[in-house]
Scaffold this motif. Structure first.
Motif, PDB file in Angstrom:
ATOM      1  N   ILE A   1       0.895  -1.067  -0.065  1.00 33.19           N
ATOM      2  CA  ILE A   1      -0.031   0.089   0.128  1.00 33.19           C
ATOM      3  C   ILE A   1       1.013   1.351  -0.039  1.00 33.19           C
ATOM      4  O   ILE A   1       1.810   1.120   0.642  1.00 33.19           O
ATOM      5  CB  ILE A   1      -0.948  -0.043   1.191  1.00 33.19           C
ATOM      6  CG1 ILE A   1      -1.854  -1.205   1.380  1.00 33.19           C
ATOM      7  CG2 ILE A   1      -1.925   1.294   1.402  1.00 33.19           C
ATOM      8  CD1 ILE A   1      -2.414  -1.527   2.806  1.00 33.19           C
ATOM      9  N   LYS A   2       0.428   2.314  -0.781  1.00 32.12           N
ATOM     10  CA  LYS A   2       1.123   3.335  -0.890  1.00 32.12           C
ATOM     11  C   LYS A   2       1.246   4.207   0.579  1.00 32.12           C
ATOM     12  O   LYS A   2      -0.025   4.126   1.105  1.00 32.12           O
ATOM     13  CB  LYS A   2       0.728   4.358  -1.834  1.00 32.12           C
ATOM     14  CG  LYS A   2       1.408   5.822  -1.981  1.00 32.12           C
ATOM     15  CD  LYS A   2       0.771   6.514  -2.832  1.00 32.12           C
ATOM     16  CE  LYS A   2       1.300   8.050  -3.017  1.00 32.12           C
ATOM     17  NZ  LYS A   2       2.620   8.230  -3.511  1.00 32.12           N
ATOM     18  N   VAL A   3       2.278   4.414   1.035  1.00 30.07           N
ATOM     19  CA  VAL A   3       2.495   5.434   2.540  1.00 30.07           C
ATOM     20  C   VAL A   3       2.856   6.800   1.615  1.00 30.07           C
ATOM     21  O   VAL A   3       4.026   6.971   1.042  1.00 30.07           O
ATOM     22  CB  VAL A   3       3.205   4.814   3.293  1.00 30.07           C
ATOM     23  CG1 VAL A   3       3.300   5.973   4.272  1.00 30.07           C
ATOM     24  CG2 VAL A   3       2.911   3.718   3.635  1.00 30.07           C
ATOM     25  N   PHE A   4       1.980   7.668   1.727  1.00 27.91           N
ATOM     26  CA  PHE A   4       2.122   9.236   1.066  1.00 27.91           C
ATOM     27  C   PHE A   4       3.462   9.426   1.558  1.00 27.91           C
ATOM     28  O   PHE A   4       3.832   9.513   2.969  1.00 27.91           O
ATOM     29  CB  PHE A   4       1.276  10.185   1.208  1.00 27.91           C
ATOM     30  CG  PHE A   4      -0.241   9.945   0.744  1.00 27.91           C
ATOM     31  CD1 PHE A   4      -0.299  10.394  -0.568  1.00 27.91           C
ATOM     32  CD2 PHE A   4      -1.234   9.400   1.393  1.00 27.91           C
ATOM     33  CE1 PHE A   4      -1.431  10.104  -1.119  1.00 27.91           C
ATOM     34  CE2 PHE A   4      -2.399   9.185   0.752  1.00 27.91           C
ATOM     35  CZ  PHE A   4      -2.468   9.626  -0.505  1.00 27.91           C
ATOM     36  N   GLY A   5       4.469  10.300   0.543  1.00 28.35           N
ATOM     37  CA  GLY A   5       5.493  10.816   1.064  1.00 28.35           C
ATOM     38  C   GLY A   5       5.410  11.844   2.104  1.00 28.35           C
ATOM     39  O   GLY A   5       6.345  12.381   3.031  1.00 28.35           O
ATOM     40  N   THR A   6       4.419  12.546   1.711  1.00 25.03           N
ATOM     41  CA  THR A   6       4.021  13.805   2.886  1.00 25.03           C
ATOM     42  C   THR A   6       3.727  13.294   4.072  1.00 25.03           C
ATOM     43  O   THR A   6       2.949  12.495   4.244  1.00 25.03           O
ATOM     44  CB  THR A   6       2.803  14.452   2.012  1.00 25.03           C
ATOM     45  OG1 THR A   6       2.961  15.021   0.680  1.00 25.03           O
ATOM     46  CG2 THR A   6       2.326  15.925   2.924  1.00 25.03           C
ATOM     47  N   GLU A   7       4.209  13.922   4.843  1.00 23.27           N
ATOM     48  CA  GLU A   7       3.731  13.767   6.548  1.00 23.27           C
ATOM     49  C   GLU A   7       3.258  15.099   6.948  1.00 23.27           C
ATOM     50  O   GLU A   7       3.736  16.226   6.709  1.00 23.27           O
ATOM     51  CB  GLU A   7       4.896  13.445   7.369  1.00 23.27           C
ATOM     52  CG  GLU A   7       5.288  11.994   7.013  1.00 23.27           C
ATOM     53  CD  GLU A   7       6.557  11.582   7.813  1.00 23.27           C
ATOM     54  OE1 GLU A   7       6.958  12.438   8.816  1.00 23.27           O
ATOM     55  OE2 GLU A   7       7.120  10.479   7.533  1.00 23.27           O
ATOM     56  N   ILE A   8       2.230  14.964   7.740  1.00 18.65           N
ATOM     57  CA  ILE A   8       1.410  16.198   8.264  1.00 18.65           C
ATOM     58  C   ILE A   8       2.020  16.391   9.751  1.00 18.65           C
ATOM     59  O   ILE A   8       1.827  15.552  10.415  1.00 18.65           O
ATOM     60  CB  ILE A   8      -0.063  16.259   8.219  1.00 18.65           C
ATOM     61  CG1 ILE A   8      -0.552  15.894   6.797  1.00 18.65           C
ATOM     62  CG2 ILE A   8      -0.692  17.268   8.800  1.00 18.65           C
ATOM     63  CD1 ILE A   8      -0.314  16.814   5.666  1.00 18.65           C
TER      64      ILE A   8
END
Length: 273
Positions: A214-221
């Motif tokens: 599953i893709k883990v978004f490169g962006t972290e909030i």
């Protein structure tokens, strides 16, 4: 209808940033020139309140009204959609939705009620984002049946990651049995405090555990007090703190979501040749 993407933003754990993500991704997509509808599928009405409707229980028409129209096989109730000043439309929710969820158990084709309520709106929008309630109940099942894809906000802590397997199993079951087109866009790490080694370790563990499937978004909030303030302000982080790290994070997430859809369109075009 094909050009509209319906995304359910879901996690059965509360307090992981689902509503914050719905608001800010929605406004981010609208700022990129997309027509966006935000659907509040939580009886608590957090999304509705976050967009400036202080007393959602006083609304005459809401998501519950539209779903009741579907159940009664009548034309959809009019006047539900509210325009927000930052360029998104809102289909609000209130406590009536709680009774609606309970009542769904006695309804024929109960998993499809939300889908039938919003399918006719697809022609008016590029993106419909559904903010789900923190449970795996009938309203969340309805959201997953109505959606084309899922974004899963998750904090980098033990309890949040522990619940992911249960959610992923539920999504897999719905894909297998009811909604074969359902995809997972990715897991979004939210409220990340990179000052702590623990948060970094959990984030790395998540990427190792799920990243191959599953893709883990490169962006972290990032974790921020500013992000918590916006629900009281009735506006997005872009209006409240445009130069801050959270706004930068949601700008980057918007780019990732748009890029993902562009890639899918490219793949579809390749397959149809």
């Amino acid at each position: 209808m094909e050009n509209c993407k319906v995304i359910a933003i879901t996690n059965q754990k509360g307090g992981v940033g689902k509503t914050t993500t719905a608001v800010n991704l929605g406004v981010g997509l609208a700022s990129s020139g997309k027509r966006v509808l935000l659907v509040d599928a939580d009886p608590q009405g957090s999304l509705t309140v976050s967009l400036g409707i202080k007393n959602p229980d006083e609304l005459d028409v809401s998501l519950s009204s539209l779903m009741q129209s579907v159940i009664d096989d009548e034309p959809l109730a009019e006047g539900a959609i509210i325009r927000h000043q930052e360029g998104v439309d809102l289909l609000p929710s209130n406590i009536e939705l709680s009774g609606m969820e309970t009542g769904l158990f006695n309804v024929m084709s109960r998993e499809y009620v939300l889908k039938n309520a919003i399918d006719g709106m697809r022609k008016s929008y590029d993106y419909i984002l559904i903010d789900c309630m923190p449970s795996l109940g009938m309203m969340t099942v309805n959201a997953l049946v109505a959606a084309d894809s899922v974004i899963i906000p998750s904090q980098p802590n033990f309890l949040s990651t522990k619940g992911l397997n249960l959610l992923l199993r539920s999504i897999s079951k719905i894909k297998r049995q009811i909604n074969p087109r359902l995809k997972i866009d990715g897991i979004l790490l939210t409220m990340v405090d990179n000052r702590t080694n623990f948060a970094k370790e959990i984030a790395a563990l998540l990427r190792d555990t799920y990243g191959s499937k599953i893709k883990v978004f490169g962006t972290e909030i990032p974790h921020s007090v500013r992000a918590k303030e916006i629900s009281a302000e009735g506006k997005s982080i872009f209006a409240h703190d445009p130069g801050g790290k959270v706004a930068e994070g949601y700008r980057n997430l918007t780019k990732e979501v748009l890029k993902l859809e562009k890639q899918r369109e490219k793949n579809r075009a390749g397959l149809s040749r």
